[in-house]
Design an enzyme around this catalytic site. Structure first.
Site, PDB file in Angstrom:
ATOM      1  N   SER A 231       0.820  -1.205   0.000  1.00  0.00           N
ATOM      2  CA  SER A 231       0.000   0.000   0.000  1.00  0.00           C
ATOM      3  C   SER A 231       0.863   1.267   0.000  1.00  0.00           C
ATOM      4  CB  SER A 231      -0.958  -0.059   1.187  1.00  0.00           C
ATOM      5  OG  SER A 231      -2.064   0.739   0.920  1.00  0.00           O
TER       6      SER A 231
ATOM      7  N   HIS B 234      -7.531  -5.787   0.036  1.00  0.00           N
ATOM      8  CA  HIS B 234      -6.305  -5.007   0.221  1.00  0.00           C
ATOM      9  C   HIS B 234      -5.573  -5.542   1.452  1.00  0.00           C
ATOM     10  CE1 HIS B 234      -4.061  -1.249  -0.304  1.00  0.00           C
ATOM     11  NE2 HIS B 234      -4.172  -1.023   0.999  1.00  0.00           N
TER      12      HIS B 234
END
Ligand code: GTR
Length: 416
Positions: free
Chosen positions: A255, A396
């Site tokens: 990320s 994610h």
């Protein structure tokens, strides 16, 4: 109204919640042409074009890493030879800058497999600190500023005992060590706390002549630049540790820290492999697609990550002289891996894949193959030669599936 809603959502909620006005429709993606890589020969790329593009990323996206920061000092503060039930040796190394004592320094946690003498090593920063990465109860709890998180038991911006091991699923230490790799990690907030004014207590103010009164100019570094600098200092230390093979380092991040691993990796050639997991906007995803998170959204929420004028491309990505296939291309001819997750539309999985695809011609200049395939592969199907890519089932996150592909990729390129 939208601004209020925006401020109320936490970063992780943002990563998953569809928001009004965000494009998730492939039929509506941006169609502006990508900047031309202007390829001629491998030599021209290395001598001329690559330095030009690197400078464009400094000037317009991440800012330039100052070259005149003093030499780091390494202190091994603890060594445990029977960590993880005897599987590994665990060390803590404090890295500081004697010439800039205002920076409190960073605490690296290094696990090396006891079965291997000179282990190749994954190097990455964590969101929650060393005690969140490891499940070992004797890892010192971070005392640094952290982003508030009820879910993760961060209270008053500090870690609590309940935060131990909360990031361990993203760092499957035993699996990695059993496969013969070492892991070196540190808390990203040791380098710079991740909020708009975090730099004032972090590295950037400490090394800047105007300290906490610095007014950042276009082309000067942001937090991603500072975190990347920290990764390179870990690499410096690893050159000195006989338990690690300092010539086989893979930089990895997830990320915002995947954006960071890309920027660290392209600047520091000692990272022989670069891995970005779900790095999205400001990372591997093409900015001109305007799918999921956009330049406008990210520069509003996290302007401190970038050099100031990156914000000028909000709503106008086409004016930016780079796009992210050029960032991936800066790695050439080193192996680089881009990982996406099927539910992570915010990070624009297709945009992440396409960066790899459009960077592949640079690898071809060196006689190497990039992602190999033309279209995004099926879910859970890794592809690529010198540019690896997969889109894993799920959200994610970083999972064992991701790590398995990263280790397969490293093993293949390092013929271990
Ligand atoms: C989100 C941000 C993303 C990504 C993510 C993360 O809020 O919009 O670009 O960096 O945070 O780092 O978890």
């Amino acid at each position: 109204m939208r601004t209020t809603l925006f401020l109320l959502l936490t970063a992780s909620a943002l990563a998953q919640t569809p928001r009004p006005g965000v494009n998730y429709d492939e039929a509506k993606v941006g169609t502006d042409p990508l900047p031309d890589l202007k390829l001629t020969t491998a030599e021209d790329w290395t001598q001329k074009r690559r330095p030009e593009i690197l400078k464009l990323f400094e000037d317009h996206v991440y800012g330039k890493t100052p070259g005149d920061i003093g030499a780091p000092k390494f202190e091994v503060t603890a060594t445990k030879t029977d960590a993880l039930g005897g599987l590994a040796t665990r060390k803590f190394i404090h890295i500081s800058l004697p010439s800039h004592p205002a920076w409190p320094g960073m605490d690296v946690m290094l696990y090396t497999p006891n079965a291997i003498k000179n282990a190749p090593c994954f190097v990455g920063l964590s969101f929650g600190g060393n005690h969140a990465v490891s499940t070992e109860a004797d890892v010192p709890l971070s005392t640094r500023w952290m982003r508030e998180s009820k879910d993760k038991n961060v209270v008053d911006h500090r870690a609590t005992e309940a935060t131990r091991g909360t990031e361990s699923s993203r760092w499957p230490l035993e699996m990695i060590l059993k496969r013969g790799f070492a892991v070196a990690t540190a808390y990203y907030g040791d380098i710079e706390p991740d909020h708009a004014d975090g730099w004032k207590e972090g590295l950037r103010a400490a090394v800047s002549k105007d300290g906490a009164s610095t007014i950042w100019k276009n082309g000067e570094w942001g937090a991603i630049g500072a975190w990347s600098w920290g990764l390179s200092r870990i690499a410096d230390y690893l050159q000195t540790d006989p338990l690690v093979d300092g010539k086989h380092l893979a930089v990895i991040g997830h990320s915002r820290l995947g954006k960071t691993s890309l920027w660290a990796g392209v600047q520091d050639p000692r990272f022989g492999i670069i891995i970005s997991n779900d790095s999205g906007e400001g990372g591997a995803a093409l900015m001109r697609r305007d799918f999921g998170e956009t330049t406008a959204i990210i520069t509003k929420a996290f302007p401190h990550w970038f050099t100031p004028n990156y914000s000028s491309y909000a709503g106008n990505a086409a004016a930016c002289p780079v796009d992210m296939h050029m960032l991936i291309a800066l790695a050439a001819p080193r192996p680089i891996y881009i990982a996406s997750a099927a539910d992570d539309h915010w990070a624009d999985q297709k945009g992440e894949f396409l960066s790899g695809k459009y960077a592949s011609p640079v690898y071809a200049l060196f006689g190497k193959q990039g992602v190999v395939v033309d279209a995004q592969p099926a879910i859970d199907t890794p592809v690529g030669d010198f540019i690896g890519y997969h889109m894993r089932t799920g959200k994610h996150d970083v999972t064992d599936f991701d790590w398995t592909q990263f280790m397969n990729f490293a093993a293949r390129h390092w013929t271990k």
